[in-house]
Design a protein around this motif. Structure first.
Motif, PDB file in Angstrom:
ATOM      1  N   ASP A 219       0.892  -1.239   0.113  1.00 45.18           N
ATOM      2  CA  ASP A 219       0.102  -0.017  -0.125  1.00 45.18           C
ATOM      3  C   ASP A 219       0.974   1.301   0.053  1.00 45.18           C
ATOM      4  OD1 ASP A 219      -2.327  -1.662  -0.050  1.00 45.18           O
ATOM      5  OD2 ASP A 219      -2.725  -1.454   2.137  1.00 45.18           O
ATOM      6  N   GLU A 223       1.019   4.170  -3.105  1.00 44.39           N
ATOM      7  CA  GLU A 223       0.578   5.443  -2.660  1.00 44.39           C
ATOM      8  C   GLU A 223       1.807   6.446  -3.013  1.00 44.39           C
ATOM      9  OE1 GLU A 223      -2.354   6.835  -1.963  1.00 44.39           O
ATOM     10  OE2 GLU A 223      -3.280   4.991  -1.770  1.00 44.39           O
ATOM     11  N   CYS A 227       2.184   9.350  -5.596  1.00 46.81           N
ATOM     12  CA  CYS A 227       2.309  10.482  -5.220  1.00 46.81           C
ATOM     13  C   CYS A 227       3.646  11.147  -5.883  1.00 46.81           C
ATOM     14  CB  CYS A 227       2.892  10.665  -3.648  1.00 46.81           C
ATOM     15  SG  CYS A 227       3.058  12.139  -2.879  1.00 46.81           S
ATOM     16  N   LYS A 288      -1.325   9.203   1.522  1.00 43.51           N
ATOM     17  CA  LYS A 288      -2.920   9.321   1.151  1.00 43.51           C
ATOM     18  C   LYS A 288      -3.383  10.459   1.136  1.00 43.51           C
ATOM     19  CE  LYS A 288      -4.518   4.392   2.237  1.00 43.51           C
ATOM     20  NZ  LYS A 288      -5.430   3.552   3.056  1.00 43.51           N
ATOM     21  N   ASN A 291      -1.850  12.532  -1.756  1.00 42.71           N
ATOM     22  CA  ASN A 291      -2.432  12.052  -3.032  1.00 42.71           C
ATOM     23  C   ASN A 291      -3.907  12.690  -3.255  1.00 42.71           C
ATOM     24  OD1 ASN A 291      -0.392  10.814  -4.128  1.00 42.71           O
ATOM     25  ND2 ASN A 291      -0.885   8.803  -3.020  1.00 42.71           N
TER      26      ASN A 291
END
Length: 513
Positions: A219, A223, A227, A288, A291
């Motif tokens: 994960d 991400e 990014c 997160k 992003n």
């Protein structure tokens, strides 16, 4: 003779070596500490001696033969214990397995330093061999899973993220993550397979924790790379003060993302080991959030570009990157120059003065047409679309005025001089206007034949002009003019041959499409 004696004595010597080794090892195997027994080595030695003794039985006689038979009997007696030794010396046996064996036997059993094969025989373990082998096999399967898990964890030792400086941004970006991704993909598949194993019981929590760690690593990498992609695209855009002034909200959001990114890469420079970096749950949360902000910035950017295109539709001919290049340098109108051919098909450039006033348009061939109304982009206060709209209006006005002036000059200027005095497209357009007017007048007067002859004379003038010294631009204009004049002369001659007498005749009207 000595060789013959040596050969005849060899079987006896082999027997005594074998008997000596067996007599030394057998007490150790029977009464020695059980953890020191190497089950595989014991099995190999017994098997080797068993095959060797069978051969010796055929070669020996007398007392040596009796000794060989005794050795073979000892081996036969011991062979029946090898399965028990192999089962109890299984490296996968743990306390939980010894507890199962003890429960099945009814006596506490554990192959520690105080345990021996003699003790195993004393408590009648061979009678429970099937149960012991079953537990041992189960332990082997569990041990295999345990080793697999340990190896997966060991494979990550020394695996680091790699980074590189990014241009003049003062920050870095990830690179070479393919090997990390490959290792991660392989281990995720292996971990899922382990969880489906019926032998996973004792390690289930450990495997679940490892799977959770791998999933978090995946994960974070997803991400992170997402990014990075957004940051790489937007960093040069919002590095422009002009863009930040035009999009203040998006500028602030990107500034927050940029700060997060730079802090992240600074920490990575100090500690880059993958499992340590990705163990930080706050990192996933930060990525997160970044992003999410990048998505908002990109949406705002797309909306902003759309408003610019709606204001000046010719911007649709440009890609987002090209349009952003223009919008990021609003203080320098000349930065539009490389994209003018896409915005205005026939325009290769504009002529800027010292004060950036635009005074003329220039074609790809280098033909310059001065604007009848020069303008200064500075009056648009950085709004590129405004001064380009003004530029478009200046082009239209200039073409209109220049064409009208050329039209007026045609009738009172020798044609060979007139051709070289005006822009090429204007010459071609006015030439067609005069042919249409002349053809219509000739039809009314019934002089199409004479008009065709006149056109031939005009064509010869152009041809003679082409044979002389001309610039590349003049030659290109006159070449196009010759093609049009030849067509006009041929059409006029054909109309005369068909006897066209009215401007409404189909043969004439069909030429005006």
């Amino acid at each position: 003779l000595l060789a013959d004696i040596s050969r005849s004595f060899e079987p006896t010597a082999t027997l005594w070596r074998m008997a000596g080794q067996l007599s030394r090892n057998l007490p150790e195997w029977m009464d020695g500490p059980f953890p020191e027994i190497d089950a595989e080595a014991v099995s190999a030695d017994v098997d080797k001696w068993w095959r060797g003794s069978a051969k010796l039985l055929k070669q020996l006689s007398g007392e040596p033969l009796q000794v060989a038979e005794t050795v073979r009997q000892q081996l036969q007696d011991f062979q029946q214990h090898i399965p028990l030794i192999a089962a109890l010396r299984n490296p996968g046996l743990r306390d939980r397995h010894w507890d199962k064996i003890s429960a099945a036997v009814g006596v506490p059993v554990k192959a520690d330093a105080g345990f021996s094969l003699s003790r195993a025989l004393q408590i009648n373990l061979p009678a429970h061999l099937a149960t012991i082998e079953e537990v041992s096999e189960y332990a082997s399967k569990e041990f295999s899973l345990e080793k697999t898990l340990d190896k997966m964890q060991a494979d990550w030792a020394g695996v680091h993220f790699d980074s590189m400086p990014w241009r003049s941004s003062g920050s870095s970006i990830l690179r070479g993550v393919d090997d990390i991704q490959q290792l991660l993909d392989d281990q995720v598949v292996k971990t899922q397979a382990m969880r489906a194993s019926p032998y996973i019981g004792p390690f289930e929590e450990g495997v679940k924790a490892w799977e959770s760690k791998l999933n978090q690593t995946q994960d974070i990498m997803d991400e992170w790379l997402k990014c990075q992609q957004g940051w790489l695209y937007l960093e040069p855009i919002f590095g422009s003060e002009d863009i930040q002034q035009q999009m203040p909200n998006e500028g602030r959001k990107f500034k927050a993302v940029d700060a997060n990114w730079r802090r992240l890469m600074e920490r990575l420079a100090k500690q880059s080991e993958v499992l340590i970096v990705t163990a930080d749950e706050e990192l996933l949360k930060t990525l997160k959030e970044s992003n999410k902000l990048l998505e908002q910035v990109q949406k705002g950017l797309a909306d902003y570009l759309e408003t610019k295109r709606l204001a000046f539709p010719r911007f649709y001919f440009l890609s987002n990157d090209e349009l952003l290049e223009i919008l990021s340098e609003t203080k320098d109108p000349s930065r539009v120059q490389p994209y003018l051919r896409k915005i205005f098909e026939g325009i290769n450039g504009l002529q800027f003065g010292a004060d950036l006033e635009v005074s003329a348009m220039i074609s790809e061939e280098g033909e310059k047409v001065p604007f009848v109304k020069p303008f200064n982009p500075a009056a648009a206060n950085g709004a590129v679309e405004k001064w380009l709209i003004e530029c478009e209006a200046a082009m239209r006005d200039t073409v209109k005025v220049t064409t009208k002036q050329s039209f007026d000059a045609y009738s009172n200027t020798p044609r060979d001089q007139w051709m070289g005095s005006w822009p090429g497209q204007v010459v071609l357009a006015v030439n067609c206007i005069y042919w249409t007017a002349g053809a219509a007048a000739a039809i009314v007067r019934g002089t199409l034949g004479e008009y065709a002859s006149q056109l031939t004379q005009q064509l010869l003038q152009v041809v003679n002009r082409v044979r002389g010294e001309l610039s590349k631009l003049e030659r290109k204009t006159l070449s196009a003019l010759i093609v049009i004049d030849v067509h006009a002369r041929d059409v006029t001659a054909e109309l005369a041959r068909q006897g066209v007498a009215s401007e409404t005749d189909f043969e004439y009207v069909s030429q005006l499409r």
